[in-house]
Write a protein that holds these residues in place. Structure first.
Motif, PDB file in Angstrom:
ATOM      1  N   GLY B 294       0.823  -1.192   0.000  1.00 13.11           N
ATOM      2  CA  GLY B 294       0.000   0.000   0.000  1.00 13.11           C
ATOM      3  C   GLY B 294       0.858   1.242   0.000  1.00 13.11           C
ATOM      4  N   VAL B 295       0.190   2.410  -0.126  1.00 14.04           N
ATOM      5  CA  VAL B 295       0.893   3.685  -0.131  1.00 14.04           C
ATOM      6  C   VAL B 295       0.398   4.515   1.052  1.00 14.04           C
ATOM      7  N   ILE B 296       1.356   5.091   1.800  1.00 17.84           N
ATOM      8  CA  ILE B 296       0.961   5.879   2.963  1.00 17.84           C
ATOM      9  C   ILE B 296       0.335   7.200   2.516  1.00 17.84           C
ATOM     10  N   THR B 297      -0.904   7.454   2.984  1.00 15.91           N
ATOM     11  CA  THR B 297      -1.589   8.685   2.593  1.00 15.91           C
ATOM     12  C   THR B 297      -1.851   9.598   3.782  1.00 15.91           C
ATOM     13  N   GLY B 298      -1.642   9.095   5.002  1.00 12.31           N
ATOM     14  CA  GLY B 298      -1.863   9.941   6.173  1.00 12.31           C
ATOM     15  C   GLY B 298      -0.991   9.472   7.317  1.00 12.31           C
ATOM     16  N   LYS B 299      -0.603  10.412   8.187  1.00 11.25           N
ATOM     17  CA  LYS B 299       0.325  10.055   9.256  1.00 11.25           C
ATOM     18  C   LYS B 299       0.009  10.895  10.493  1.00 11.25           C
ATOM     19  N   LEU B 300      -0.200  10.233  11.623  1.00 14.43           N
ATOM     20  CA  LEU B 300      -0.436  10.945  12.894  1.00 14.43           C
ATOM     21  C   LEU B 300       0.591  10.493  13.915  1.00 14.43           C
ATOM     22  N   TYR B 301       1.164  11.442  14.641  1.00 11.65           N
ATOM     23  CA  TYR B 301       2.126  11.105  15.686  1.00 11.65           C
ATOM     24  C   TYR B 301       1.358  10.817  16.969  1.00 11.65           C
ATOM     25  N   MET B 302       1.590   9.623  17.554  1.00  4.65           N
ATOM     26  CA  MET B 302       0.803   9.225  18.724  1.00  4.65           C
ATOM     27  C   MET B 302       1.658   9.064  19.977  1.00  4.65           C
ATOM     28  N   GLY B 303       2.863   9.570  19.968  1.00  5.20           N
ATOM     29  CA  GLY B 303       3.728   9.411  21.130  1.00  5.20           C
ATOM     30  C   GLY B 303       4.651   8.223  20.934  1.00  5.20           C
ATOM     31  N   SER B 304       4.194   7.033  21.375  1.00  7.33           N
ATOM     32  CA  SER B 304       5.062   5.863  21.279  1.00  7.33           C
ATOM     33  C   SER B 304       5.049   5.244  19.879  1.00  7.33           C
ATOM     34  N   ARG B 305       4.153   5.715  19.053  1.00  9.88           N
ATOM     35  CA  ARG B 305       4.070   5.128  17.700  1.00  9.88           C
ATOM     36  C   ARG B 305       3.376   6.107  16.754  1.00  9.88           C
ATOM     37  N   TYR B 306       3.290   5.706  15.514  1.00 12.95           N
ATOM     38  CA  TYR B 306       2.579   6.506  14.512  1.00 12.95           C
ATOM     39  C   TYR B 306       1.325   5.775  14.105  1.00 12.95           C
ATOM     40  N   ARG B 307       0.341   6.548  13.738  1.00 12.64           N
ATOM     41  CA  ARG B 307      -0.844   5.939  13.135  1.00 12.64           C
ATOM     42  C   ARG B 307      -0.869   6.346  11.664  1.00 12.64           C
ATOM     43  N   TYR B 308      -0.896   5.331  10.798  1.00 17.10           N
ATOM     44  CA  TYR B 308      -0.857   5.607   9.356  1.00 17.10           C
ATOM     45  C   TYR B 308      -2.191   5.266   8.706  1.00 17.10           C
ATOM     46  N   GLU B 309      -2.512   6.079   7.718  1.00 17.87           N
ATOM     47  CA  GLU B 309      -3.614   5.725   6.832  1.00 17.87           C
ATOM     48  C   GLU B 309      -2.971   5.271   5.532  1.00 17.87           C
ATOM     49  N   ILE B 310      -3.335   4.078   5.096  1.00 23.41           N
ATOM     50  CA  ILE B 310      -2.632   3.481   3.941  1.00 23.41           C
ATOM     51  C   ILE B 310      -3.648   3.095   2.882  1.00 23.41           C
ATOM     52  N   ALA B 311      -3.399   3.555   1.658  1.00 27.12           N
ATOM     53  CA  ALA B 311      -4.272   3.189   0.546  1.00 27.12           C
ATOM     54  C   ALA B 311      -3.792   1.860  -0.026  1.00 27.12           C
ATOM     55  N   VAL B 312      -4.680   0.870   0.035  1.00 20.19           N
ATOM     56  CA  VAL B 312      -4.338  -0.458  -0.484  1.00 20.19           C
ATOM     57  C   VAL B 312      -4.735  -0.556  -1.948  1.00 20.19           C
ATOM     58  N   SER B 313      -5.872   0.072  -2.281  1.00 17.07           N
ATOM     59  CA  SER B 313      -6.266   0.185  -3.681  1.00 17.07           C
ATOM     60  C   SER B 313      -6.853   1.573  -3.849  1.00 17.07           C
ATOM     61  N   ASP B 314      -7.430   1.851  -5.022  1.00 19.37           N
ATOM     62  CA  ASP B 314      -7.983   3.189  -5.251  1.00 19.37           C
ATOM     63  C   ASP B 314      -9.045   3.528  -4.213  1.00 19.37           C
ATOM     64  N   LYS B 315      -9.862   2.533  -3.881  1.00 21.90           N
ATOM     65  CA  LYS B 315     -11.013   2.822  -3.030  1.00 21.90           C
ATOM     66  C   LYS B 315     -10.797   2.442  -1.572  1.00 21.90           C
ATOM     67  N   THR B 316      -9.867   1.571  -1.299  1.00 20.41           N
ATOM     68  CA  THR B 316      -9.769   0.991   0.040  1.00 20.41           C
ATOM     69  C   THR B 316      -8.595   1.559   0.818  1.00 20.41           C
TER      70      THR B 316
END
Lengths: 269, 344
Positions: B294-316
């Motif tokens: 997948g491709v990383i499309t969003g990133k949030l810093y959460m302290g001990s880790r990151y939360r990523y939003e990842i596009a697996v396909s166009d819609k998902t």
């Protein structure tokens, strides 16, 4: 800017003076009258003052008797109205009764119509059952009419007590009876006192019913005052009026003491 | 202490069923947590066991004794109320001693037991205060002391932590668990917080619309949720709707065979954001893992880790948590343990 402020200040002073006049003005008149021995127009204060009428009231039995009678009636009415209203109000507040709204309105009825025709009718009915001319007829009428205040006030009080507080007692093993007397009733005391004060003062001041049912054989304080005032005996009427204010003031002190915001605030749990 | 058994409980309010054939069993000294969204019937269940709800059907037993028709004051089941229900006109001492006085203990023993309960909950010295002079946390402890001081056969807790702020909540959670184990209290604990339930329970029952959807240990509920609702309720962050084709469902390069559904039917793939292992593109998956890109499309810093939003396909898009840092638009490989991906 400055002009505005002065005008506002003057307005405030005027408002305060007006309120003081409305509240205290008649009181001053009553106090003056109670000490007046000779007071003719156009004098602003009595020409001759003294405590003669005060002495009269306390020495001549009739006047003092009227006041004591009123106190006696009002006290019994308070007890009766609490004893009748508290259980009824608890029922209204805790159980879904059929015709609940209708029943609550029924309690409003005695106050919903002009008092005069009602009391004349009652007097006619009571006369047939020899309830006129004695204290119990007046007590009966006062209790019935005062149930309006007491049932509505006490119902609201019970409704404001969260049901969980009762369930917590049941849950720990208290019977319904025990729960009512250890939890619900103590928490309802402010409301019960409020209701009692209302009923007491209303009964003390009630004229129409007491007049039609009691007079001429027994005279409550308001009836006696009326009689005195009609005979242009303003002094006796004023003295009685002032004496009748004592219970009101006493009750105001009780309210101050028992109906503390803190106590009522605690009701919310 | 006692074993609680409820069989086939039913309760209808008009046409709404608050309890629809609910059966539970709490073994002696165990803590059962009932979780569910508001309106799921969990509080009705608790109140039925306390005796405040009149059941339409079903029986409740305490050990072998049928208590279904026993009035609440005779059950010796203590309930902790969500809003504490402390009596405002009584001091803390009188609140706690109330149940003991009803049981006619001698004065000296009442004193001792009240002191024992208050020290157990670490609120000594408040005896003469009124409830409205206490903080929320203190009120909560007093209410708990009042419930346990009478040595109930069962303890019922209705959302005990919901009125506290987050910091105190975490600490008191430990304390309630320790207290329950120390006193070996048979406990029913109602909450809507899945994390609270997982951490404190010996067993969990998940309720929805008056039914128990699944009952099991926290581990079972967490690792093998039996339905989409349970999976979603115990905190699964990725719920992806797909159509079944070629005998399975596909997400990116991940293919999961499905036996219960035929081609063309709708299905959902679910897995937790925490259980995704993120790696650079081209990394090989372990044998017990699924892997897809997948491709990383969003990133949030959460302290001990990151939360990523990842596009697996166009819609998902999926959510994944990882301690590793990636940049936006990086191509990554997502690896998930095979037994942690559920299809419903």
């Amino acid at each position: 800017m400055k002009k505005h402020r002065v005008a506002l200040w003057l307005l405030k002073v005027a408002a305060v003076c007006f309120i003081l006049f409305v509240i205290i003005g008649p009181l001053i008149g009553v106090v003056l009258w109670s000490f007046a021995i000779k007071w003719y127009w156009p004098h602003i204060i009595p020409q001759v003052m003294g405590v003669r009428y005060w002495m009269d009231v306390f020495h001549r039995g009739r006047v003092l008797d009227s006041i004591l009678l009123s106190l006696e009636i009002a006290s019994i009415v308070v007890v009766l109205s609490l004893v009748i209203a508290a259980p009824a109000a608890y029922g209204f507040s805790r159980y879904k009764l059929p015709l609940e709204k209708f029943l609550l309105v029924i309690f409003l009825m005695p106050q919903a119509f002009p008092q005069l025709p009602i009391f004349i009718n009652i007097a006619a009915v009571f006369a047939r059952h020899s309830l006129t001319g004695n204290m119990w007829g007046i007590i009966f009428v006062h209790t019935m009419a005062s149930l309006v205040f007491s049932v509505w006030i006490i119902t609201a009080t019970f409704r404001s007590i969260p049901e969980e507080l009762e369930q917590a007692a049941l849950n720990l093993g208290a019977s319904r009876f025990k729960t009512f007397f250890t939890i619900t009733l103590p928490l309802a005391i402010p409301g019960l006192i409020a209701s009692a004060i209302f009923v007491f003062l209303w009964s003390m001041g009630e004229f129409t019913g007491a007049f039609f049912i009691g007079a001429p054989y027994i005279q409550t304080a308001p009836v006696m005052m009326y009689t005195a005032a009609m005979g242009y005996n303003m002094q006796t009427a004023s003295v009685v009026a002032l004496i009748l204010m004592i219970p009101s003031i006493a009750f105001m002190i009780i309210i101050e003491k028992y109906l503390k915001a803190e106590y009522i605030g605690g009701l919310g749990g | 202490m006692a074993t609680v058994t409820a069989e086939g409980l039913k309760k209808f309010y008009g046409s709404v069923s608050a309890l629809n054939d609910v059966s539970i069993k709490i073994d002696e000294g165990k803590l059962l947590t009932v979780i569910g969204p508001s309106g799921s019937g969990k509080t009705t269940l608790l109140r039925a066991i306390a005796g405040f709800v009149k059941l339409d059907e079903g029986r409740i037993y305490l050990d072998d004794e049928d208590i279904t028709d026993v009035s609440p004051e005779k059950r010796n089941i203590s309930m902790f109320f969500q809003n504490y229900a402390l009596w405002p006109h009584m001091t803390v001492y009188d609140n706690v001693a109330y149940g003991l006085k009803l049981r006619k203990y001698p004065k000296k023993e009442i004193d001792e037991r009240v002191r024992w309960a208050l020290s157990l909950l670490d609120v000594e010295g408040l005896e003469d205060r009124k409830p409205n002079q206490l903080s929320g946390g203190q009120q909560q402890r007093i209410a708990l002391a009042r419930a346990i001081v009478v040595e109930p056969r069962v303890l019922l807790l209705d959302e005990p932590l919901s009125n506290l702020d987050a910091k105190i909540r975490l600490r008191i959670r430990f304390e309630i668990k320790a207290l329950q184990q120390k006193l070996k209290l048979t406990t029913l604990y109602v909450t809507h917080d899945q994390e609270e339930a997982l951490s404190i329970a010996d067993e969990i029952a998940v309720m929805h619309e008056g039914r128990i959807l699944q009952m099991g240990t926290p581990q079972e509920i967490y690792t093998r949720p039996s339905s989409l609702f349970v999976a979603d309720f115990v905190g699964i962050n990725n719920v992806i709707g797909v159509a079944v084709s070629n005998g399975g469902v596909r997400l990116g390069e991940m293919f999961i065979p499905v036996e219960k559904k035929s081609d063309g039917q709708e299905a959902v793939i679910v897995f937790r954001a925490d259980e995704v292992r993120l790696a650079k593109e081209g990394t090989d998956a372990e044998p017990d893992e699924y892997a897809f890109g997948g491709v990383i499309t969003g990133k949030l810093y959460m302290g001990s880790r990151y939360r990523y939003e990842i596009a697996v396909s166009d819609k998902t898009k999926v959510i994944a948590n990882s301690p590793r840092e990636f940049a936006l638009n990086d191509r990554v490989t997502l690896c998930v343990k095979r037994d942690r991906v559920f299809v419903y």
